[in-house]
Design a protein around this motif. Structure first.
Motif, short mmCIF file in Angstrom:
data_model
loop_
_atom_site.label_atom_id
_atom_site.label_comp_id
_atom_site.label_asym_id
_atom_site.label_seq_id
_atom_site.Cartn_x
_atom_site.Cartn_y
_atom_site.Cartn_z
N SER A 31 1.52 -3.68 4.03
CA SER A 31 0.79 -4.49 5.05
C SER A 31 0.18 -5.46 4.20
N LYS A 32 -0.22 -5.47 3.04
CA LYS A 32 -1.00 -6.48 2.26
C LYS A 32 0.14 -7.34 1.66
N SER A 55 1.05 -2.06 -1.46
CA SER A 55 0.77 -2.06 0.11
C SER A 55 2.02 -2.68 0.86
N ARG A 90 6.19 6.19 -0.05
CA ARG A 90 5.29 5.72 1.45
C ARG A 90 4.32 6.85 1.47
N ARG A 91 2.87 6.49 1.09
CA ARG A 91 1.93 7.31 1.40
C ARG A 91 0.99 6.86 2.32
N HIS A 92 0.14 7.48 2.79
CA HIS A 92 -0.77 7.24 3.82
C HIS A 92 -1.86 6.23 3.18
N ASN A 93 -2.02 5.97 2.05
CA ASN A 93 -3.00 4.91 1.53
C ASN A 93 -2.11 3.96 0.69
N GLY A 94 -0.78 3.96 0.86
CA GLY A 94 -0.11 2.74 0.36
C GLY A 94 1.38 3.13 -0.07
N GLN A 146 3.98 3.90 -3.74
CA GLN A 146 3.91 4.29 -5.28
C GLN A 146 5.48 4.17 -5.73
#
Length: 306
Positions: free
Chosen positions: A19-20, A17, A50-54, A56
Protein backbone atom coordinates in the motif's frame (compact mmCIF):
# COMPACT_ATOMS: atom_id res chain seq x y z
CA UNK A 1 10.66 -9.13 -17.34
CA UNK A 2 10.34 -5.35 -17.48
CA UNK A 3 12.48 -2.64 -15.89
CA UNK A 4 9.42 -1.14 -14.24
CA UNK A 5 8.78 -4.48 -12.50
CA UNK A 6 12.28 -4.34 -11.03
CA UNK A 7 11.66 -0.79 -9.80
CA UNK A 8 8.30 -1.81 -8.32
CA UNK A 9 9.83 -4.78 -6.51
CA UNK A 10 12.72 -2.70 -5.12
CA UNK A 11 10.37 -0.03 -3.80
CA UNK A 12 8.08 -2.59 -2.11
CA UNK A 13 11.06 -4.37 -0.55
CA UNK A 14 12.53 -1.09 0.72
CA UNK A 15 9.25 0.21 2.18
CA UNK A 16 7.95 -3.17 3.33
CA UNK A 17 4.38 -2.52 2.22
CA UNK A 18 2.35 -2.82 -1.01
CA UNK A 19 0.00 0.00 0.00
CA UNK A 20 2.78 2.47 0.89
CA UNK A 21 4.75 1.52 -2.22
CA UNK A 22 1.70 2.12 -4.42
CA UNK A 23 1.47 5.66 -3.04
CA UNK A 24 5.19 6.30 -3.52
CA UNK A 25 5.09 4.92 -7.08
CA UNK A 26 1.78 6.60 -8.00
CA UNK A 27 0.25 3.31 -9.15
CA UNK A 28 -2.93 1.59 -7.98
CA UNK A 29 -2.29 -1.21 -5.51
CA UNK A 30 -4.12 -3.92 -7.56
CA UNK A 31 -2.02 -3.03 -10.62
CA UNK A 32 1.14 -3.11 -8.51
CA UNK A 33 0.25 -6.52 -7.08
CA UNK A 34 -0.43 -7.81 -10.61
CA UNK A 35 2.99 -6.64 -11.84
CA UNK A 36 4.77 -8.39 -8.96
CA UNK A 37 2.71 -11.56 -9.49
CA UNK A 38 3.74 -11.58 -13.17
CA UNK A 39 7.39 -11.12 -12.16
CA UNK A 40 7.20 -14.00 -9.67
CA UNK A 41 5.48 -16.23 -12.23
CA UNK A 42 8.21 -15.54 -14.77
CA UNK A 43 10.95 -16.26 -12.23
CA UNK A 44 9.19 -19.34 -10.87
CA UNK A 45 9.70 -18.25 -7.26
CA UNK A 46 7.93 -16.12 -4.68
CA UNK A 47 9.94 -13.00 -3.94
CA UNK A 48 7.81 -11.60 -1.13
CA UNK A 49 6.00 -13.06 1.86
CA UNK A 50 2.67 -11.28 2.30
CA UNK A 51 1.92 -10.70 6.00
CA UNK A 52 -0.84 -8.87 7.85
CA UNK A 53 1.55 -6.06 8.78
CA UNK A 54 3.43 -5.76 5.49
CA UNK A 55 5.78 -7.85 3.36
CA UNK A 56 9.12 -9.56 3.87
CA UNK A 57 11.52 -10.80 1.21
CA UNK A 58 11.94 -14.53 0.74
CA UNK A 59 15.41 -16.04 0.43
CA UNK A 60 15.03 -15.83 -3.35
CA UNK A 61 13.80 -12.25 -2.96
CA UNK A 62 16.92 -11.26 -1.01
CA UNK A 63 19.16 -12.64 -3.77
CA UNK A 64 17.06 -11.00 -6.49
CA UNK A 65 17.06 -7.67 -4.60
CA UNK A 66 20.85 -7.31 -4.68
CA UNK A 67 21.11 -8.03 -8.42
CA UNK A 68 18.05 -5.96 -9.30
CA UNK A 69 19.58 -2.95 -7.55
CA UNK A 70 22.76 -3.27 -9.61
CA UNK A 71 20.77 -3.62 -12.85
CA UNK A 72 18.62 -0.56 -12.13
CA UNK A 73 21.65 1.51 -11.14
CA UNK A 74 23.41 0.56 -14.38
CA UNK A 75 20.32 1.43 -16.41
CA UNK A 76 20.02 4.78 -14.65
CA UNK A 77 23.67 5.41 -15.48
CA UNK A 78 23.21 4.90 -19.25
CA UNK A 79 22.86 8.65 -19.96
CA UNK A 80 26.25 9.18 -18.33
CA UNK A 81 27.82 6.42 -20.42
CA UNK A 82 26.56 8.11 -23.59
CA UNK A 83 27.48 11.67 -22.69
CA UNK A 84 30.78 10.97 -20.92
CA UNK A 85 30.75 14.49 -19.61
CA UNK A 86 31.09 15.57 -15.98
CA UNK A 87 28.68 18.43 -16.50
CA UNK A 88 26.06 15.90 -17.61
CA UNK A 89 26.44 13.47 -14.71
CA UNK A 90 23.08 12.21 -13.51
CA UNK A 91 21.95 9.67 -10.94
CA UNK A 92 21.74 8.80 -7.27
CA UNK A 93 24.74 7.61 -5.26
CA UNK A 94 24.23 5.76 -1.98
CA UNK A 95 26.88 6.51 0.65
CA UNK A 96 27.34 4.83 4.04
CA UNK A 97 29.08 6.72 6.84
CA UNK A 98 30.16 5.79 10.38
CA UNK A 99 27.70 6.97 13.02
CA UNK A 100 30.33 8.78 15.06
CA UNK A 101 31.60 11.17 12.39
CA UNK A 102 28.91 11.13 9.67
CA UNK A 103 28.38 14.89 9.81
CA UNK A 104 32.09 15.54 9.27
CA UNK A 105 31.87 13.87 5.87
CA UNK A 106 28.28 14.54 4.86
CA UNK A 107 27.78 18.29 4.94
CA UNK A 108 31.00 19.37 3.13
CA UNK A 109 30.49 16.60 0.55
CA UNK A 110 26.87 17.54 -0.13
CA UNK A 111 27.87 21.17 -0.67
CA UNK A 112 30.59 20.16 -3.15
CA UNK A 113 28.33 17.74 -5.04
CA UNK A 114 25.63 20.40 -5.40
CA UNK A 115 28.18 22.84 -6.77
CA UNK A 116 30.08 20.53 -9.13
CA UNK A 117 27.50 17.89 -10.11
CA UNK A 118 24.00 19.39 -9.80
CA UNK A 119 22.50 16.38 -11.56
CA UNK A 120 23.79 13.96 -8.91
CA UNK A 121 22.01 13.31 -5.62
CA UNK A 122 23.59 11.52 -2.66
CA UNK A 123 21.62 9.22 -0.35
CA UNK A 124 23.42 9.06 3.00
CA UNK A 125 23.14 6.36 5.65
CA UNK A 126 24.96 6.31 8.99
CA UNK A 127 25.52 2.95 10.68
CA UNK A 128 28.22 0.85 12.34
CA UNK A 129 30.98 -0.45 10.07
CA UNK A 130 29.80 -4.07 10.08
CA UNK A 131 26.39 -3.06 8.74
CA UNK A 132 27.97 -0.72 6.18
CA UNK A 133 30.09 -3.56 4.80
CA UNK A 134 27.09 -5.88 4.53
CA UNK A 135 25.08 -3.23 2.70
CA UNK A 136 28.06 -2.53 0.43
CA UNK A 137 28.37 -6.18 -0.59
CA UNK A 138 24.61 -6.56 -1.03
CA UNK A 139 24.53 -3.65 -3.48
CA UNK A 140 22.49 -1.33 -1.26
CA UNK A 141 25.46 1.03 -0.94
CA UNK A 142 27.79 2.28 -3.65
CA UNK A 143 30.44 3.66 -1.27
CA UNK A 144 31.09 3.29 2.45
CA UNK A 145 33.49 4.90 4.92
CA UNK A 146 34.55 2.08 7.25
CA UNK A 147 36.65 2.25 10.42
CA UNK A 148 38.93 -0.44 11.91
CA UNK A 149 37.36 -3.55 10.45
CA UNK A 150 39.41 -6.50 9.19
CA UNK A 151 36.56 -7.39 6.83
CA UNK A 152 37.76 -4.53 4.63
CA UNK A 153 39.89 -7.29 3.03
CA UNK A 154 36.67 -8.43 1.34
CA UNK A 155 36.12 -5.09 -0.43
CA UNK A 156 38.11 -2.50 -2.35
CA UNK A 157 39.44 -0.35 0.49
CA UNK A 158 41.45 2.87 0.14
CA UNK A 159 43.16 3.84 3.45
CA UNK A 160 42.32 7.47 4.14
CA UNK A 161 43.51 8.39 7.64
CA UNK A 162 44.23 7.35 11.20
CA UNK A 163 41.78 8.93 13.61
CA UNK A 164 42.65 9.49 17.26
CA UNK A 165 40.19 8.67 20.02
CA UNK A 166 39.88 10.95 23.06
CA UNK A 167 38.33 10.83 26.50
CA UNK A 168 35.13 12.87 26.09
CA UNK A 169 33.89 14.38 29.34
CA UNK A 170 31.75 17.23 30.57
CA UNK A 171 33.50 20.57 30.17
CA UNK A 172 33.15 20.99 33.94
CA UNK A 173 35.55 18.07 34.44
CA UNK A 174 39.29 18.66 33.99
CA UNK A 175 41.35 15.48 33.66
CA UNK A 176 44.61 17.26 32.92
CA UNK A 177 46.63 17.34 29.66
CA UNK A 178 46.22 13.57 29.09
CA UNK A 179 44.31 10.65 30.57
CA UNK A 180 45.90 7.21 31.19
CA UNK A 181 44.10 4.40 29.42
CA UNK A 182 44.34 2.28 32.56
CA UNK A 183 42.33 4.92 34.45
CA UNK A 184 39.27 4.35 32.25
CA UNK A 185 38.23 1.79 34.87
CA UNK A 186 37.98 4.62 37.45
CA UNK A 187 35.35 6.74 35.67
CA UNK A 188 31.75 5.97 34.68
CA UNK A 189 31.64 5.31 30.93
CA UNK A 190 29.01 5.43 28.23
CA UNK A 191 29.98 3.20 25.31
CA UNK A 192 28.20 1.35 22.50
CA UNK A 193 27.56 -2.39 22.61
CA UNK A 194 30.38 -4.93 22.16
CA UNK A 195 29.62 -5.35 18.43
CA UNK A 196 30.68 -1.73 17.81
CA UNK A 197 34.20 -0.99 16.58
CA UNK A 198 35.00 1.69 19.17
CA UNK A 199 33.90 -0.57 22.01
CA UNK A 200 36.15 -3.36 20.74
CA UNK A 201 39.09 -0.96 20.48
CA UNK A 202 38.58 0.39 23.99
CA UNK A 203 38.20 -3.08 25.52
CA UNK A 204 41.33 -4.34 23.74
CA UNK A 205 43.35 -1.30 24.82
CA UNK A 206 42.34 -1.76 28.46
CA UNK A 207 43.20 -5.47 28.34
CA UNK A 208 46.62 -4.52 26.94
CA UNK A 209 47.17 -2.65 30.21
CA UNK A 210 46.60 -5.92 32.08
CA UNK A 211 43.16 -4.84 33.29
CA UNK A 212 39.72 -6.39 32.82
CA UNK A 213 37.54 -3.92 30.86
CA UNK A 214 34.75 -2.52 33.05
CA UNK A 215 31.08 -2.76 32.15
CA UNK A 216 29.92 0.66 30.86
CA UNK A 217 27.57 2.58 33.14
CA UNK A 218 25.47 3.44 30.09
CA UNK A 219 25.40 1.23 26.99
CA UNK A 220 24.00 3.23 24.07
CA UNK A 221 24.22 2.42 20.37
CA UNK A 222 23.41 6.05 19.65
CA UNK A 223 25.93 8.86 19.34
CA UNK A 224 23.37 11.50 20.29
CA UNK A 225 22.49 9.72 23.54
CA UNK A 226 26.15 9.24 24.44
CA UNK A 227 26.90 12.90 23.72
CA UNK A 228 24.00 14.05 25.88
CA UNK A 229 25.13 11.76 28.73
CA UNK A 230 28.64 13.21 28.53
CA UNK A 231 27.37 16.81 28.43
CA UNK A 232 25.23 16.16 31.49
CA UNK A 233 28.22 14.79 33.40
CA UNK A 234 26.52 11.39 33.80
CA UNK A 235 29.47 9.54 32.24
CA UNK A 236 32.60 9.94 30.13
CA UNK A 237 33.11 8.29 26.75
CA UNK A 238 35.82 7.49 24.21
CA UNK A 239 35.20 9.25 20.90
CA UNK A 240 37.00 10.84 17.95
CA UNK A 241 37.22 14.64 17.90
CA UNK A 242 34.86 14.72 14.93
CA UNK A 243 32.07 13.18 16.98
CA UNK A 244 32.00 16.03 19.52
CA UNK A 245 33.59 18.98 17.71
CA UNK A 246 30.42 21.09 17.85
CA UNK A 247 30.08 20.47 21.58
CA UNK A 248 33.76 21.28 22.09
CA UNK A 249 33.29 24.59 20.26
CA UNK A 250 30.17 25.29 22.34
CA UNK A 251 32.14 24.61 25.52
CA UNK A 252 29.94 21.75 26.77
CA UNK A 253 32.35 18.84 26.19
CA UNK A 254 36.10 18.52 26.73
CA UNK A 255 38.29 16.12 24.70
CA UNK A 256 41.37 14.84 26.53
CA UNK A 257 44.08 12.81 24.74
CA UNK A 258 44.51 9.25 25.96
CA UNK A 259 47.88 7.88 27.03
CA UNK A 260 49.02 5.75 25.30
CA UNK A 261 47.43 7.15 22.16
CA UNK A 262 44.49 5.18 20.78
CA UNK A 263 43.67 5.38 17.04
CA UNK A 264 41.46 3.74 14.47
CA UNK A 265 42.06 3.43 10.72
CA UNK A 266 39.56 4.83 8.26
CA UNK A 267 38.99 3.38 4.78
CA UNK A 268 36.82 4.43 1.86
CA UNK A 269 35.37 1.22 0.42
CA UNK A 270 33.51 -0.11 -2.60
CA UNK A 271 32.34 -3.65 -3.31
CA UNK A 272 34.85 -5.80 -5.19
CA UNK A 273 32.36 -7.04 -7.76
CA UNK A 274 30.61 -3.69 -8.29
CA UNK A 275 30.98 -1.53 -11.38
CA UNK A 276 30.70 2.04 -10.11
CA UNK A 277 28.56 4.38 -12.15
CA UNK A 278 30.22 7.55 -13.42
CA UNK A 279 28.28 9.48 -10.78
CA UNK A 280 29.41 7.12 -8.00
CA UNK A 281 33.01 7.29 -9.19
CA UNK A 282 32.86 11.08 -9.15
CA UNK A 283 31.44 11.12 -5.61
CA UNK A 284 34.07 8.59 -4.46
CA UNK A 285 36.92 10.81 -5.70
CA UNK A 286 35.26 13.97 -4.41
CA UNK A 287 34.80 12.44 -0.95
CA UNK A 288 38.54 11.74 -0.72
CA UNK A 289 39.41 15.20 -2.06
CA UNK A 290 37.09 17.11 0.28
CA UNK A 291 38.13 15.11 3.35
CA UNK A 292 41.84 15.58 2.65
CA UNK A 293 41.38 19.28 2.01
CA UNK A 294 39.56 19.81 5.30
CA UNK A 295 42.20 17.92 7.26
CA UNK A 296 45.06 19.82 5.61
CA UNK A 297 43.27 23.11 6.37
CA UNK A 298 43.06 22.21 10.07
CA UNK A 299 39.26 21.89 10.01
CA UNK A 300 39.33 18.29 11.27
CA UNK A 301 41.53 17.63 14.28
CA UNK A 302 42.98 14.43 15.72
CA UNK A 303 43.57 12.76 12.36
CA UNK A 304 46.62 11.84 10.30
CA UNK A 305 46.31 11.47 6.54
CA UNK A 306 47.64 8.28 4.94
Amino acid sequence: MEIRQLRYFLKIAEIGSFSKASIALHIAQPALSQQIAQLEDELGHALLHRRHNGVQMTEQGEAFFAHAQLVVKQIDDLPNVVKRCKDALRGTVSLGLPQSTALQYAMPLIAEVQQRFPGVSVEIYDEISGNLLRHLNSGRLDIAVVVNDQDTLLVNAVPLMDEELFLASSAKQNHGPSFPLADLVTVPLTLPGPHHGVRALVDAAIRAQGIVPPAPTIVANSMSIMRRAVEAGMACSVMPWGAVCEEIKAGTIRATPLEPRLTRRVHICTAKDAQLSLAAHAVHELLIEVTRRRIEAGEWLGVTLL
